[in-house]
Design an enzyme around this catalytic site. Structure first.
Site, PDB file in Angstrom:
ATOM      1  N   ASP A   1       0.844  -1.187   0.000  1.00  0.00           N
ATOM      2  CA  ASP A   1       0.000   0.000   0.000  1.00  0.00           C
ATOM      3  C   ASP A   1       0.882   1.241   0.000  1.00  0.00           C
ATOM      4  OD1 ASP A   1      -2.818   1.223   0.619  1.00  0.00           O
ATOM      5  OD2 ASP A   1      -1.436   2.167   2.038  1.00  0.00           O
TER       6      ASP A   1
ATOM      7  N   TYR B   1       2.872   9.949   0.821  1.00  0.00           N
ATOM      8  CA  TYR B   1       3.942   9.441   1.694  1.00  0.00           C
ATOM      9  C   TYR B   1       5.322   9.916   1.256  1.00  0.00           C
ATOM     10  CZ  TYR B   1       0.296   6.123   3.210  1.00  0.00           C
ATOM     11  OH  TYR B   1      -0.846   5.538   3.661  1.00  0.00           O
TER      12      TYR B   1
ATOM     13  N   LYS C   1      -2.440   5.902  -3.914  1.00  0.00           N
ATOM     14  CA  LYS C   1      -3.567   6.793  -3.624  1.00  0.00           C
ATOM     15  C   LYS C   1      -3.397   8.178  -4.251  1.00  0.00           C
ATOM     16  CE  LYS C   1      -3.681   4.659   0.949  1.00  0.00           C
ATOM     17  NZ  LYS C   1      -2.227   4.558   1.155  1.00  0.00           N
TER      18      LYS C   1
ATOM     19  N   HIS D   1      -7.379   9.147  -1.563  1.00  0.00           N
ATOM     20  CA  HIS D   1      -6.752   9.062  -0.242  1.00  0.00           C
ATOM     21  C   HIS D   1      -7.688   9.511   0.879  1.00  0.00           C
ATOM     22  CE1 HIS D   1      -2.549   9.016   1.789  1.00  0.00           C
ATOM     23  NE2 HIS D   1      -3.479   8.819   2.697  1.00  0.00           N
TER      24      HIS D   1
END
Length: 316
Positions: free
Chosen positions: A55, A60, A89, A122
């Site tokens: 994931d 990030y 995402k 997200h």
């Protein structure tokens, strides 16, 4: 080792996607690390241990490092791309429909993959469009984009499925009410919904709705993210762990899979990565105990109210 444990296939559970585009391994590895420099080695370690579901997210800020790990392992011929389920995402600043495809393609480039297995929105909150992932006004408040509706962003994701850029699409950090609206209006139904879930936040009602519609629930923070009260130290969990000779973490992760969800754990420590993969089926009695005897209810991440993930530190 008992014969039963030797033949336990819980960690090999694969959950079929509702649009016929394959199956998601229930045992998943999250890639949000406090120290981004640990990303590549941690992902390679997870692949070697046996994780086949990863994931990721543009938010990030380490998709490149994940991509390096993928490339090294795939190039070595040990694991094939098609054997790994890759989720990433769309971040909140890219909700405008005209920004969606470019965002997905940028993620593919960073991850060094030709397609994404599952692309998630997200959070359901649109932020001011642009390159600043965390747009704030002079008072430090998030600047939202009131001109784009979630269904408009969803339509753009549906187009990506049509074009073969991603095999399935879904939502993250969404409430049941908001999910119902998308399911009612969607041409391509969500395949996956990623939410915080653990025995202190079991989300039974949302899980039941998702099961009725063939939507997979993907639990993040299944170990409570180390926050207080600590679900890993719950007396029900530690009691079961003692009885079945597993760690509290392994009990929580087995519970997640046996109730029909997938989960994500994150660690940069090889021993913990191995521990989180090495889960075994719990007795039905243990499943009932967790459901009936744990009454604490707490959400650790307030992202569903703001769109600002609580576990991602703001960039200074």
């Amino acid at each position: 080792m008992t014969y039963e444990a030797f033949n336990d296939v819980l960690r090999d559970t694969r959950l079929p996607l509702n649009n016929g585009a394959g199956a998601m391994p229930a045992v998943g590895f999250g890639t949000l690390f406090r120290d981004l420099s640990t990303t590549t080695e941690a992902v390679k370690c997870a692949l070697e241990v046996g994780f086949r579901h990863f994931d990721c997210a543009e938010r990030y800020r380490n998709e490149e490092q994940v991509g390096v790990a993928f490339q090294q392992v795939f190039a070595a011929g040990l694991i094939r791309r098609e054997d790994v389920f890759v989720t990433t995402k769309l971040w909140n600043t890219n909700h405008r429909p005209e920004r969606v495809k470019a965002a997905l393609e940028a993620s593919c480039r960073r991850l060094q993959v030709d397609y994404i297995d599952c692309y998630l929105i997200h959070t359901p909150f649109a932020f001011q469009a642009g390159d600043d992932q965390d747009p704030r006004d002079v008072y430090g408040h998030v600047i939202y984009d009131g001109e784009v509706k979630l269904i408009d962003t969803w339509r753009a994701l549906e187009n990506l499925v049509d074009e073969g850029r991603c095999k399935s699409i879904g939502l993250s950090d969404i409430t049941l009410d908001a999910l119902k609206e998308i399911v009612a209006a969607a041409r391509i139904k969500p395949a996956v919904v990623q939410i915080e879930s653990h025995p202190y936040l079991p989300e039974w009602e949302l899980l039941e709705f998702c099961k009725q519609h063939g939507i997979l629930v993907l639990a993040f923070a299944p170990l409570g993210h180390g926050m207080q009260p600590n679900v890993l130290e719950d007396s029900v969990i530690t009691g079961i762990a003692k009885r079945v000779q597993k760690t509290p973490a392994q009990v929580l992760l087995a519970w997640a899979v046996q109730r029909g969800t997938a989960f994500l754990t994150t660690s940069a420590t090889p021993g913990h990565i191995q521990e989180n993969f090495d889960i075994s089926t719990l007795p039905q009695r243990a499943m009932r105990e967790i459901k009936d005897e744990i009454t604490t209810r707490i959400r650790f991440n307030s992202v569903v109210e703001t769109g600002v993930p609580g576990f991602i530190p703001r960039k200074k």
